[in-house]
Structure formats: structure tokens, C-alpha cells
Design an enzyme around this catalytic site. Structure first.
Site, PDB file in Angstrom:
ATOM      1  N   ARG A  47      42.274  36.684  17.682  1.00 48.04           N
ATOM      2  CA  ARG A  47      41.375  35.854  16.801  1.00 48.04           C
ATOM      3  C   ARG A  47      42.521  35.474  15.530  1.00 48.04           C
ATOM      4  O   ARG A  47      42.426  34.266  15.127  1.00 48.04           O
ATOM      5  CB  ARG A  47      40.360  36.853  15.950  1.00 48.04           C
ATOM      6  N   LYS A 196      36.112  14.899  20.995  1.00 44.57           N
ATOM      7  CA  LYS A 196      35.990  13.602  21.081  1.00 44.57           C
ATOM      8  C   LYS A 196      37.248  13.125  21.600  1.00 44.57           C
ATOM      9  O   LYS A 196      37.460  13.396  22.738  1.00 44.57           O
ATOM     10  CB  LYS A 196      35.641  12.734  20.083  1.00 44.57           C
TER      11      LYS A 196
HETATM   12  O1  P1T Z   1      30.528  18.452  17.882  1.00 43.02           O
HETATM   13  P1  P1T Z   1      31.593  19.163  17.262  1.00 43.02           P
HETATM   14  O2  P1T Z   1      33.033  19.282  17.690  1.00 43.02           O
HETATM   15  O3  P1T Z   1      31.333  20.230  16.183  1.00 43.02           O
HETATM   16  O4  P1T Z   1      32.047  17.822  15.897  1.00 43.02           O
HETATM   17  C1  P1T Z   1      31.297  17.661  14.904  1.00 43.02           C
HETATM   18  C2  P1T Z   1      31.501  16.150  14.439  1.00 43.02           C
HETATM   19  C3  P1T Z   1      32.055  15.820  13.216  1.00 43.02           C
HETATM   20  N1  P1T Z   1      32.495  14.711  12.900  1.00 43.02           N
HETATM   21  C4  P1T Z   1      32.001  13.750  13.340  1.00 43.02           C
HETATM   22  C5  P1T Z   1      32.506  12.329  13.113  1.00 43.02           C
HETATM   23  C6  P1T Z   1      31.447  13.696  14.657  1.00 43.02           C
HETATM   24  O5  P1T Z   1      31.007  12.734  15.215  1.00 43.02           O
HETATM   25  C7  P1T Z   1      31.105  15.063  15.295  1.00 43.02           C
HETATM   26  C8  P1T Z   1      30.183  15.264  16.314  1.00 43.02           C
HETATM   27  N2  P1T Z   1      29.678  13.964  17.047  1.00 43.02           N
HETATM   28  C9  P1T Z   1      28.746  13.958  17.947  1.00 43.02           C
HETATM   29  C10 P1T Z   1      28.255  14.989  18.782  1.00 43.02           C
HETATM   30  C11 P1T Z   1      28.195  12.838  18.153  1.00 43.02           C
HETATM   31  O6  P1T Z   1      27.798  12.407  19.214  1.00 43.02           O
HETATM   32  O7  P1T Z   1      28.430  11.703  17.242  1.00 43.02           O
END
Ligand code: P1T
Length: 380
Positions: A47, A196
């Protein structure tokens, strides 16, 4: 090193002193042998730190031109860590058009814990100044915004933030470090959902923060360890591998998005096309100034603003997959009002343009012609 070299080698020298493996090994271990209490080779418990995570964190810092990288279990967990630097009574000025999950975290969790949020349009950076008061601590920018692809002038907001001794955090998920470097433009923290484009293959959930300031890094590291929202070593490995082709993918994503945006613009059924690379985009000049290219996300609305037609269109797509998320090699299509942004009340979301006919495309790296033919048949 320049960017493409950093994507592959940044922070990765002598990554495996044990055997000299070329790629960072996956250290699937929770703990590390100590010779005598406190005497170890840099890691005690996973952790607090893990060699695969550490390799990823160095890579993240390198590509963002930052000093310290931190990895979290998701993008939202990274945002959560930033919010934990605040205390009740503090105020945050945030972009009004932003990912629904970020809005939910701000408005449904931190608001109840005593943090006050001002959600505002920031296309005119001077607007920010009128919301600053002695309690303001943080400015939160998402650019390009999700899903309206608005562009905010990071350098201009950073100037205001510095004048008032505030912290500026930028969500760089849509652009990535390949297209935009918020720290170079004056931001204090850059956050990304590595789920992403960094991961790039829709097979891992992870978040990142990169900062230059040593004290801020120490505070965030404390929160990372004390809160425990860390990613596992296999997930760190996947993102590290994704980063090595980030520059290649982002270039193709941007080229394909350009072709898609230009095609949609000429289609008789389309009302509005949102892509910062279009000359008529209201923030095109700022996008040109702060981004290397314009990215792979395109949103649009159809004439008549019909919910049913929008749903029919996304159901008819054959190559674009109807799904949440973005940034993978494959093209995806989503309906923000009922999917990613459903957690924002209808009246609020319509104020920012998230109407019933709005469709968001994450344009992948397939052949441009196949993507356009798919849109053509689904619109037909
Ligand atoms: O899903 P996560 O890894 O927790 O990320 C959150 C997040 C934060 N900032 C932006 C600009 C994002 O687009 C996202 C996650 N977005 C999607 C899941 C979506 O489909 O837009």
C-alpha cells in the site's frame, strides 16, 4: 528527452536491478523481507509502495514534465485524494461542464463534508475572479470538458490562481500529456483517468496525479498511503505498457476525429458538432495555443433534439460500440444524458448543453473510412 522517447523510457532506467529485464516486472507481492526492522531495499508494504507502481509513477511524472507522480485505484480516487487536502469551510471553483462522476463526488460527498463548490463556465477566465473569496482554496479545471469539448485557457486561469495564492488542478484526461502539459502552463496538479488514453485498451481502471511542489507531493503521498486507494501491480503494468504507445495512438485518434467531425458537419441531419479542431469552435484559438492537436473526442446533436432518434442512432452503430468510457483503441459511442452524466440533474446538465440528442463519440484508431461509413449507415 522529447515526448516520444519519454513515453517509452521516462523514469525507467535500471528498472530491474535483479535481472535486467527490459520491461518493468510485475511485483505481485504485498510485503518485502527486512533484515532487521526498518532495514529494507526501499519497499516495506505494497500500500505504501510497490516497485511496479513506482515505475509507473516515474513514467507519469516524466510525460507530464513533473517531479512527482502518484497512481490511484481509479481517476475518481485520484480526484478524491486532491479533495482530501481541503478542510471544512474551504471553497472550490470548478468548471460547470465536467465528468458526471466528478460532479457527483463534489456535490454528493464533499459538499456534505463542508466544502463549498461554485460550478461556473470558465471560457472567459476572468469570470473565475468574481468567485474568489478568503475561503477559496482550489480551482478545478477540466479541459477539454466532458462531454461538450469546451476549452479553458489553462495559462490564463493559472495566472489568476497564482495572484490569489490558490491551488490549480487540471483534469487532463481528454487531452493527455501528449497533447497538453498543464504543469508547464502553470497548474499545480495534473490529474488523469488513466483508464482512458493512458491505458488505451479499455482493460484497466487507474488514476494519476503529477505535481512539482515537494510539500504538495508529500501531502498527497500521505493521503495515498493513509487512504489506501492504490492500484494493484498488474494494473500499473498495463498502464505503463499503454503509455509506451500513447504518442502513436493520440496522433491517429486526432486524425480520425478530424475526419469524423468534418463528415458530421456536412450531414443534413446534424445540428451541432463539438470538436475543438473545427475553426468555428468558440475556443479554437485557445485549443491551438495550448494543445498539440485536438484529440479523439467528438460530440454532436441532431436536428429536432429527439431523444428517441439519438437512441436509435447509437443502437444502429456497428463498428462504434455503445458503451461508457473512452480513450481505447476501439471506437465507442455514448448518450451522456442517460449514461455518463445521468448523475447531474436534468436542468443543470441542459444549461451546459447536455441535451437529449447529444451523442458523444470516442473515435478509435480503426480505418477512417470504416468509421465514417458506420456513422453514415446509422444516421440513414
Ligand atoms: O473512471 P475513472 O477512472 O474513475 O475516471 C473518472 C474520470 C475523471 N475525469 C474524466 C474527464 C473522466 O472522463 C472520467 C471517467 N469518465 C468516463 C467513465 C466517461 O465515460 O466519461
Amino acid at each position: 528527452m522529447k515526448f516520444n522517447t519519454k513515453a517509452i523510457h521516462g523514469g525507467q532506467h535500471n528498472i530491474d536491478p535483479a535481472y535486467g529485464s527490459v520491461m518493468a516486472p510485475i511485483y505481485q507481492t504485498t510485503s518485502y523481507r527486512q533484515n532487521t526492522p526498518g532495514s529494507h531495499q526501499g519497499f516495506e508494504y505494497s500500500r505504501s509502495g510497490n516497485p511496479t507502481r513506482s515505475a509507473l509513477e516515474k513514467s507519469l511524472a516524466s510525460i507530464e514534465n513533473g517531479k512527482h507522480g502518484l497512481a490511484f485505484g481509479s481517476g475518481v480516487a485520484a480526484i478524491d485524494a486532491i479533495l482530501k487536502t481541503l478542510t471544512p469551510g474551504d471553497e472550490v471553483i470548478s468548471t460547470s461542464d465536467l465528468y458526471g462522476g466528478t460532479y457527483r463526488l463534489f456535490n454528493r460527498i464533499y459538499k456534505d463534508l463542508g466544502i463549498k463548490f461554485h460550478f461556473i463556465g470558465m471560457q472567459n477566465p476572468q469570470t473565475v475572479e468574481s468567485y474568489i473569496n478568503p475561503n477559496t482554496k482550489l480551482i478545478w479545471i477540466e479541459t477539454p470538458t466532458n462531454p461538450m469539448l469546451n476549452i479553458i485557457d489553462i495559462e490564463a486561469v493559472a495566472k489568476i490562481s497564482k495572484e490569489h495564492k490558490l491551488l490549480l488542478a487540471v483534469d487532463n484526461t481528454f487531452a493527455t500529456a501528449y497533447l497538453q502539459k498543464p504543469l508547464d502552463l502553470g497548474a499545480d496538479m495534473v490529474m488523469q483517468s488513466a483508464t482512458k488514453y493512458l491505458g488505451g485498451h479499455s482493460d484497466v481502471v487507474l488514476g494519476s496525479i503529477v505535481v512539482n511542489n515537494d510539500k504538495l507531493a508529500e501531502q498527497l503521498y500521505f493521503i495515498q498511503n493513509a487512504g489506501g486507494a492504490i492500484p494493484g501491480p498488474m494494473d500499473c503494468f498495463l498502464v505503463l505498457r499503454g503509455i509506451k504507445t500513447l504518442h502513436l495512438r493520440m496522433q491517429r485518434h486526432s486524425e480520425n476525429a478530424k475526419a469524423v467531425a468534418e463528415y458530421l458537419k456536412t450531414h443534413p441531419k446534424i445540428e451541432n458538432v463539438y470538436w475543438p479542431g473545427l475553426k468555428e469552435h468558440p475556443n479554437h484559438d485557445i485549443a491551438r495555443k495550448q494543445m498539440k492537436d485536438f484529440g479523439g473526442m467528438v460530440s454532436f446533436t441532431t436536428k429536432g433534439n429527439s431523444y428517441e432518434e439519438a437512441i436509435k442512432f447509437i443502437e444502429n452503430l456497428k463498428i462504434f460500440t455503445l458503451a461508457e468510457s473512452l480513450g481505447g483503441v476501439e471506437s465507442l459511442a455514448g448518450h451522456p444524458a442517460s449514461m455518463t452524466h445521468a448523475s447531474i440533474p436534468k436542468a443543470e446538465r441542459e444549461k451546459t448543453g447536455i441535451v437529449d440528442s447529444l451523442i458523444r463519440l470516442s473515435v478509435g484508431v480503426e480505418d477512417e473510412e470504416d468509421l465514417i461509413n458506420d456513422l453514415k449507415q446509422a444516421l440513414g
